[in-house]
Scaffold this active site. Structure first.
Site: not given
Length: 215
Positions: A63-64
């Site tokens: 994920s970011q």
């Protein structure tokens, strides 16, 4: 090179995370400490500290960084906590939590992804993170209750077994919605009830399993 990565982590925390409102100092410290570049494929390490998710194989992603920080802050982890993660992926989210809490249990559906995550976690010395291969939508009842549960894949609704595994006062953070767009929600247990609040829109890979999406 390691010094360059350390500076990239510092800048990531200051410009991508703190500047956008994440203020929990334990979360910020963990994000500064965990070497994110060791959780992505070697040919993508140059991009490890960018403001975006990255592929890790098997149609999964890391994920970011900002979303990792937000979900960790919503979980409000404390040093003595035991946390359950659904969807190990690269192991990065579990490693961040492992810097804050006493113990993390993480369930991953794909055996090859789980094996790589274990290697990643061993490389960074995350000895308090335990990876289990299985159907994450069922949770991990043998170690329940948990002070927090974090779901790192998108479900049409929160898998019912997970509610039963949250300790009183504990939190459950999950992206809930369609396969393509979800709402990030946080449930806090108050006895037999849950108080719900929404953070906003996110996009995660689908959660596959008995109480999730079909393959």
């Amino acid at each position: 090179m390691e010094q360059d990565f350390a500076e990239a982590r510092r800048l990531m925390v200051e410009h991508q995370i703190r500047a956008r409102g994440v203020s929990n100092e334990r979360v910020l410290a963990a994000m500064r400490e965990v070497p994110r570049h060791l959780f992505v494929p070697e040919d993508l390490r140059y991009a490890a500290y960018g403001d975006h998710p990255l592929p890790i194989g098997e149609e999964q992603t890391i994920s970011q960084p900002y979303i990792v920080a937000v979900m960790t802050e919503l979980l409000s982890p404390e040093p003595g906590d035991r946390i359950l993660e659904i969807g190990t992926g690269s192991g990065y989210q579990a490693a961040v939590l492992g810097r804050i809490v006493r113990e993390v249990w993480s369930v991953e559906r794909i055996a090859s992804v789980a094996a790589q995550a274990e290697r990643n976690l061993e490389e960074v010395g995350a000895a308090n993170v335990h990876v289990v291969v299985g159907d994450g939508t069922l949770g991990l009842p043998e170690h329940a209750p948990y002070d927090g549960i974090i779901v790192t894949a998108a479900a049409p609704s929160v898998p019912e077994p997970l509610f039963d595994q949250v300790a009183d006062g504990g939190r459950l953070v999950a992206p809930v919605g369609s396969r393509h767009l979800q709402d990030l929600v946080c449930y806090t247990r108050r006895g037999g009830d849950f108080v719900v609040r929404s953070w906003g829109g996110v996009a995660f890979v689908p959660l596959i399993g008995t109480y999730g999406w079909e393959v």
